[in-house]
Enzyme design. Structure first.
Site, mmCIF file in Angstrom:
data_model
loop_
_atom_site.group_PDB
_atom_site.id
_atom_site.type_symbol
_atom_site.label_atom_id
_atom_site.label_comp_id
_atom_site.label_asym_id
_atom_site.label_seq_id
_atom_site.Cartn_x
_atom_site.Cartn_y
_atom_site.Cartn_z
ATOM 1 N N HIS A 17 35.424 51.455 -35.797
ATOM 2 C CA HIS A 17 34.669 50.129 -36.140
ATOM 3 C C HIS A 17 35.698 48.965 -35.890
ATOM 4 O O HIS A 17 35.178 48.078 -35.589
ATOM 5 C CB HIS A 17 34.171 50.387 -37.357
ATOM 6 C CG HIS A 17 33.086 51.428 -37.756
ATOM 7 N ND1 HIS A 17 33.474 52.636 -38.514
ATOM 8 C CD2 HIS A 17 32.141 51.786 -37.039
ATOM 9 C CE1 HIS A 17 32.183 53.264 -38.721
ATOM 10 N NE2 HIS A 17 31.403 52.840 -37.643
ATOM 11 N N LYS A 41 19.918 59.017 -43.419
ATOM 12 C CA LYS A 41 21.391 59.711 -43.548
ATOM 13 C C LYS A 41 21.897 59.780 -45.018
ATOM 14 O O LYS A 41 21.345 59.076 -45.929
ATOM 15 C CB LYS A 41 22.406 58.536 -43.108
ATOM 16 C CG LYS A 41 22.569 58.668 -41.495
ATOM 17 C CD LYS A 41 23.944 58.066 -41.106
ATOM 18 C CE LYS A 41 24.088 58.256 -39.546
ATOM 19 N NZ LYS A 41 25.172 57.168 -39.381
ATOM 20 N N ARG A 90 29.994 54.500 -27.688
ATOM 21 C CA ARG A 90 31.087 55.255 -27.246
ATOM 22 C C ARG A 90 30.925 56.176 -26.271
ATOM 23 O O ARG A 90 31.868 56.674 -25.454
ATOM 24 C CB ARG A 90 31.354 56.156 -28.536
ATOM 25 C CG ARG A 90 31.991 55.456 -29.891
ATOM 26 C CD ARG A 90 31.829 56.080 -31.044
ATOM 27 N NE ARG A 90 30.146 56.465 -31.289
ATOM 28 C CZ ARG A 90 29.833 57.178 -31.952
ATOM 29 N NH1 ARG A 90 30.507 58.075 -32.841
ATOM 30 N NH2 ARG A 90 28.354 57.303 -32.019
ATOM 31 N N SER A 128 32.020 58.493 -38.429
ATOM 32 C CA SER A 128 32.257 58.644 -39.629
ATOM 33 C C SER A 128 32.081 60.388 -40.060
ATOM 34 O O SER A 128 32.905 60.626 -40.904
ATOM 35 C CB SER A 128 31.168 57.682 -40.481
ATOM 36 O OG SER A 128 31.531 56.449 -40.136
HETATM 37 N N1 COA Z 1 33.575 53.636 -33.591
HETATM 38 C C1 COA Z 1 33.456 54.672 -34.461
HETATM 39 N N2 COA Z 1 32.346 55.076 -34.949
HETATM 40 C C2 COA Z 1 31.319 54.702 -34.214
HETATM 41 C C3 COA Z 1 31.274 53.564 -33.502
HETATM 42 C C4 COA Z 1 32.692 53.031 -33.116
HETATM 43 N N3 COA Z 1 32.701 52.207 -32.190
HETATM 44 N N4 COA Z 1 30.331 53.363 -32.936
HETATM 45 C C5 COA Z 1 29.381 53.924 -33.803
HETATM 46 N N5 COA Z 1 29.973 54.913 -34.632
HETATM 47 C C6 COA Z 1 29.569 55.921 -35.215
HETATM 48 C C7 COA Z 1 29.474 55.730 -36.484
HETATM 49 O O1 COA Z 1 30.481 55.879 -37.401
HETATM 50 C C8 COA Z 1 28.283 56.495 -36.955
HETATM 51 O O2 COA Z 1 28.846 57.891 -37.453
HETATM 52 P P1 COA Z 1 28.058 58.767 -38.474
HETATM 53 O O3 COA Z 1 26.526 59.206 -37.681
HETATM 54 O O4 COA Z 1 28.740 60.022 -38.150
HETATM 55 O O5 COA Z 1 27.876 58.330 -39.455
HETATM 56 C C9 COA Z 1 27.460 56.383 -35.972
HETATM 57 O O6 COA Z 1 28.081 56.020 -34.680
HETATM 58 C C10 COA Z 1 26.233 55.491 -35.784
HETATM 59 O O7 COA Z 1 26.108 55.004 -36.944
HETATM 60 P P2 COA Z 1 26.205 53.403 -37.361
HETATM 61 O O8 COA Z 1 26.699 52.485 -36.513
HETATM 62 O O9 COA Z 1 26.662 53.364 -38.935
HETATM 63 O O10 COA Z 1 24.697 53.241 -37.268
HETATM 64 P P3 COA Z 1 23.534 54.251 -38.225
HETATM 65 O O11 COA Z 1 22.673 54.870 -37.184
HETATM 66 O O12 COA Z 1 24.087 54.860 -39.218
HETATM 67 O O13 COA Z 1 22.890 52.998 -38.750
HETATM 68 C C11 COA Z 1 21.796 50.755 -38.628
HETATM 69 C C12 COA Z 1 22.178 51.940 -38.023
HETATM 70 C C13 COA Z 1 22.308 50.963 -40.194
HETATM 71 C C14 COA Z 1 22.443 49.594 -38.213
HETATM 72 C C15 COA Z 1 20.471 50.830 -38.947
HETATM 73 O O14 COA Z 1 19.827 51.908 -39.154
HETATM 74 C C16 COA Z 1 19.834 49.445 -39.412
HETATM 75 O O15 COA Z 1 19.782 48.470 -38.570
HETATM 76 N N6 COA Z 1 19.110 49.866 -40.620
HETATM 77 C C17 COA Z 1 18.619 48.539 -41.278
HETATM 78 C C18 COA Z 1 17.452 48.511 -41.004
HETATM 79 C C19 COA Z 1 16.843 48.055 -39.830
HETATM 80 O O16 COA Z 1 17.046 46.824 -39.578
HETATM 81 N N7 COA Z 1 16.330 48.751 -38.778
HETATM 82 C C20 COA Z 1 16.012 48.545 -37.245
HETATM 83 C C21 COA Z 1 14.811 48.255 -36.871
HETATM 84 S S1 COA Z 1 13.552 49.580 -37.459
#
Ligand code: COA
Length: 158
Positions: A17, A41, A90, A128
């Site tokens: 991140h 999650k 990624r 994560s």
């Molecule tokens: N380096 C390390 N890890 C990375 C990464 C990077 N460059 N890019 C992505 N990841 C990982 C994260 O650690 C995470 O790992 P995990 O699944 O093991 O926890 C995973 O990739 C993706 O997670 P994250 O980027 O945290 O996104 P998410 O899928 O948990 O949530 C939100 C995405 C929170 C942005 C999305 O749900 C959201 O926008 N929620 C708010 C409501 C909304 O606006 N929804 C959209 C319209 S419906």
């Protein structure tokens, strides 16, 4: 002044991140790293703990703010004058999910665009949940996370 929002679950924040955040600061003047809610999650750390880690990890980065949003990230962008959402990619497997998220965001707010940074090759395996799993198995995760995260894991296991 170009403002962007980098949303995610950050459970916990990792060097992957941090890489995306630092690269986004080369393009945007201000970036808010936003703890957003993925309702599918279950988290290891509380909202407060995740925010504490995000704040400490980014405290020396100019142009970065940390915030929490329980609602839609595009609404947060509108409210705070941000024009873009940042996400990291990624692997090809991330693409489908990001494509759908991007389409949903576009449907809700066509004026907010998404910008994707390809993760450095050495960070592509980091997520994560991988960090959480490695930590549970007793592997030293300190090279993969900011130092504050290591401290928070110690508190968690007390
Ligand atoms: N380096 C390390 N890890 C990375 C990464 C990077 N460059 N890019 C992505 N990841 C990982 C994260 O650690 C995470 O790992 P995990 O699944 O093991 O926890 C995973 O990739 C993706 O997670 P994250 O980027 O945290 O996104 P998410 O899928 O948990 O949530 C939100 C995405 C929170 C942005 C999305 O749900 C959201 O926008 N929620 C708010 C409501 C909304 O606006 N929804 C959209 C319209 S419906």
């Amino acid at each position: 002044m170009k403002k962007a929002v980098y949303p995610g679950s950050f459970d916990p924040i990792t060097i992957g991140h941090m890489e995306i955040l630092q690269r986004s600061l080369e393009v945007f003047d201000e970036v808010t790293i936003l703890l957003a809610v993925n309702p599918n999650k279950r988290s290891t750390f509380s909202v407060e703990e995740r925010l504490e880690m995000m704040k400490e990890a980014t405290k020396d980065l100019k142009g970065v703010t940390v915030d929490f949003c329980p609602g839609l990230t595009v609404d947060y962008c509108h409210k705070h004058g941000a024009t873009h959402l940042i996400r990291g990619l990624r692997a090809v497997t991330d693409f489908e999910y990001e494509f759908q998220l991007s389409a949903a965001n576009h449907f809700a707010a066509p004026d907010i665009d998404m910008v994707f940074f390809m993760a450095k090759q050495e960070n592509t395996f980091i997520s994560s949940s991988t960090i959480n799993e490695l930590h549970r198995a007793g592997v030293d995760i300190s090279p993969l996370v900011p130092p504050i995260v290591v401290e928070m894991y110690k508190k968690l296991s007390k």
